[in-house]
Every structure is written in structure tokens, then in C-alpha cells.
Write a protein that holds these residues in place. Structure first.
Motif, short mmCIF file in Angstrom:
data_model
loop_
_atom_site.label_atom_id
_atom_site.label_comp_id
_atom_site.label_asym_id
_atom_site.label_seq_id
_atom_site.Cartn_x
_atom_site.Cartn_y
_atom_site.Cartn_z
N VAL A 77 -36.24 -57.33 13.43
CA VAL A 77 -36.70 -58.61 12.89
C VAL A 77 -35.50 -59.44 12.46
CG1 VAL A 77 -38.89 -57.63 12.09
CG2 VAL A 77 -36.98 -57.82 10.50
N ARG A 78 -35.70 -60.74 12.46
CA ARG A 78 -34.70 -61.67 11.93
C ARG A 78 -35.41 -62.56 10.91
NH1 ARG A 78 -33.27 -64.93 16.24
NH2 ARG A 78 -31.73 -63.40 16.90
N LEU A 79 -34.87 -62.61 9.69
CA LEU A 79 -35.37 -63.51 8.67
C LEU A 79 -34.36 -64.62 8.49
CD1 LEU A 79 -36.88 -60.77 8.13
CD2 LEU A 79 -37.18 -61.62 5.82
N THR A 80 -34.84 -65.85 8.49
CA THR A 80 -33.98 -67.02 8.35
C THR A 80 -34.53 -67.89 7.23
OG1 THR A 80 -33.50 -66.94 10.73
CG2 THR A 80 -32.94 -68.98 9.55
N ASP A 81 -33.70 -68.21 6.24
CA ASP A 81 -34.19 -69.02 5.13
C ASP A 81 -34.14 -70.51 5.48
OD1 ASP A 81 -31.55 -69.94 4.66
OD2 ASP A 81 -31.24 -68.61 2.94
N ALA A 82 -34.62 -71.33 4.56
CA ALA A 82 -34.71 -72.78 4.78
C ALA A 82 -33.34 -73.42 4.98
CB ALA A 82 -35.43 -73.44 3.61
N ASP A 83 -32.25 -72.76 4.55
CA ASP A 83 -30.90 -73.28 4.74
C ASP A 83 -30.30 -72.85 6.07
OD1 ASP A 83 -30.88 -74.55 2.23
OD2 ASP A 83 -30.27 -72.68 1.25
N GLY A 84 -31.04 -72.04 6.85
CA GLY A 84 -30.56 -71.59 8.14
C GLY A 84 -29.76 -70.29 8.10
N VAL A 85 -29.69 -69.65 6.94
CA VAL A 85 -28.98 -68.38 6.81
C VAL A 85 -29.93 -67.27 7.28
CG1 VAL A 85 -27.85 -66.77 5.23
CG2 VAL A 85 -27.62 -69.24 4.88
N SER A 86 -29.44 -66.42 8.19
CA SER A 86 -30.32 -65.38 8.74
C SER A 86 -29.70 -64.00 8.61
CB SER A 86 -30.67 -65.68 10.20
OG SER A 86 -29.53 -65.60 11.01
N GLN A 87 -30.59 -63.01 8.68
CA GLN A 87 -30.17 -61.61 8.68
C GLN A 87 -31.15 -60.82 9.53
OE1 GLN A 87 -29.49 -59.90 4.81
NE2 GLN A 87 -28.89 -57.92 5.65
N GLU A 88 -30.60 -59.87 10.31
CA GLU A 88 -31.44 -59.02 11.15
C GLU A 88 -31.55 -57.63 10.54
OE1 GLU A 88 -30.57 -58.87 15.34
OE2 GLU A 88 -30.31 -61.06 15.45
N PHE A 89 -32.71 -57.01 10.79
CA PHE A 89 -32.96 -55.64 10.33
C PHE A 89 -33.54 -54.85 11.49
CE2 PHE A 89 -33.42 -58.44 6.68
CZ PHE A 89 -32.63 -57.82 5.73
N GLY A 90 -33.25 -53.53 11.50
CA GLY A 90 -33.73 -52.66 12.56
C GLY A 90 -34.31 -51.37 12.01
N PRO A 91 -34.65 -50.44 12.89
CA PRO A 91 -35.28 -49.19 12.47
C PRO A 91 -34.48 -48.47 11.38
CG PRO A 91 -35.24 -49.35 14.86
CD PRO A 91 -34.41 -50.48 14.33
N GLY A 92 -35.19 -48.06 10.34
CA GLY A 92 -34.57 -47.37 9.21
C GLY A 92 -34.13 -48.29 8.09
N ASP A 93 -34.09 -49.60 8.34
CA ASP A 93 -33.69 -50.55 7.30
C ASP A 93 -34.84 -50.81 6.33
OD1 ASP A 93 -31.16 -50.85 8.41
OD2 ASP A 93 -31.66 -52.71 9.47
N SER A 94 -34.47 -50.96 5.05
CA SER A 94 -35.42 -51.32 4.00
C SER A 94 -34.92 -52.60 3.34
CB SER A 94 -35.52 -50.21 2.95
OG SER A 94 -35.97 -49.02 3.53
N PHE A 95 -35.85 -53.50 3.00
CA PHE A 95 -35.47 -54.76 2.35
C PHE A 95 -36.68 -55.32 1.63
CE2 PHE A 95 -36.73 -55.48 6.71
CZ PHE A 95 -37.58 -56.57 6.67
N VAL A 96 -36.40 -56.24 0.70
CA VAL A 96 -37.45 -56.94 -0.03
C VAL A 96 -37.40 -58.41 0.33
CG1 VAL A 96 -38.22 -57.70 -2.33
CG2 VAL A 96 -37.47 -55.33 -1.97
N VAL A 97 -38.56 -58.95 0.65
CA VAL A 97 -38.72 -60.39 0.80
C VAL A 97 -39.37 -60.83 -0.51
CG1 VAL A 97 -39.77 -62.27 2.11
CG2 VAL A 97 -39.02 -60.19 3.30
N ALA A 98 -38.60 -61.51 -1.35
CA ALA A 98 -39.08 -61.88 -2.68
C ALA A 98 -39.88 -63.17 -2.66
CB ALA A 98 -37.89 -62.03 -3.63
N ALA A 99 -40.79 -63.27 -3.61
CA ALA A 99 -41.57 -64.50 -3.78
C ALA A 99 -40.60 -65.67 -3.86
CB ALA A 99 -42.42 -64.41 -5.04
N GLY A 100 -40.95 -66.74 -3.18
CA GLY A 100 -40.08 -67.92 -3.13
C GLY A 100 -39.35 -68.06 -1.82
N PHE A 101 -39.32 -66.97 -1.01
CA PHE A 101 -38.67 -67.07 0.30
C PHE A 101 -39.45 -68.05 1.17
CE2 PHE A 101 -38.47 -65.89 4.81
CZ PHE A 101 -37.11 -65.99 5.04
N ALA A 102 -38.74 -69.01 1.73
CA ALA A 102 -39.33 -69.97 2.66
C ALA A 102 -38.42 -70.00 3.88
CB ALA A 102 -39.44 -71.35 2.03
#
Length: 123
Positions: A77-102
Motif C-alpha cells: 500500500v501507499r499512503l499519501t497525505d494532503a501535502d503529497g508526502v507518501s510512504q509505502e508499506f509491505g507484508p509484515g509492516d505495522s502502522f497506525v493511520v491516526a484520526a485527522g489523516f486526509a
């Protein structure tokens, strides 16, 4: 003695029925996609929900009003915030998408994840 101890939930339990849904609103997604989820734990009074989710490749515009812990079992997966900053995650990765993420959530491949959602206080 079969089963799990009381108050212990086994996410590999095949007795939990999966729910299939299709998301097709062009204001939300780049193309229609099908997802399936298995809800292994729900506690509405505390806003908690946990289980397994899987979906086809797609890009979805999100505006999160809840916190979600994700652990990827398969896919990227790739998550990209409203400022265009992105990060990719793959199998075995853990992360939190916090309230307020747009921004956007993009399944680059078919994805399967464990999730735990905590929704805001409803009181």
C-alpha cells in the motif's frame, strides 16, 4: 479441549462470516473495487472494531475520523497525505493511520491486512 480461552479471539477462526462490499463512488475511488472483511471483534460502546480486510488494487481518497492500526499480511500500500508526502508499506509492516489523516490510500497490489479501529468517543 477445542477453541480459545474465554475473552481470547483467534483471527484464524473460520466460523466468522466474511462480508463482501463494492466501493464504486467516483468521488471516492479511482475505479470500483471489491473488498472483503471478517470482523472478529466489535465493541460498539467503546468504538472498537478488529478483524481481517482484503481488497483489490485501487486508490481511495480518505479523510479519517478514527484511529486504525494496520498490519499487512500480503500486498503493498501507499499512503499519501494532503501535502503529497507518501510512504509505502509491505507484508509484515505495522502502522497506525491516526484520526485527522486526509489523503489517499492506494492498494498497489491485492492487499490483506489485520486491522484494529478505534472510533472517537460517542458520548
Amino acid at each position: 479441549m477445542p477453541g480459545s480461552p474465554r475473552h481470547v479471539l483467534d483471527f484464524s477462526d473460520t466460523a466468522v462470516d466474511g462480508k463482501q462490499s463494492t466501493v464504486s463512488d467516483p468521488a471516492v475511488v479511482d475505479r470500483p473495487y471489491t473488498a472483503r472483511s471478517w470482523r472478529h471483534f466489535e465493541r460498539p460502546e467503546s468504538g472498537a472494531l478488529a478483524g481481517i480486510w482484503e481488497a483489490e488494487p485501487h486508490l481511495e481518497r480518505v479523510d479519517c475520523d478514527y484511529d486504525e492500526l494496520c498490519h499487512l499480511l500480503a500486498g503493498r500500500v501507499r499512503l499519501t497525505d494532503a501535502d503529497g508526502v507518501s510512504q509505502e508499506f509491505g507484508p509484515g509492516d505495522s502502522f497506525v493511520v491516526a484520526a485527522g489523516f486526509a489523503g489517499t490510500w492506494e492498494n498497489l497490489t491485492p492487499v490483506r491486512k489485520v486491522f484494529f479501529i478505534l472510533q472517537p468517543d460517542r458520548g
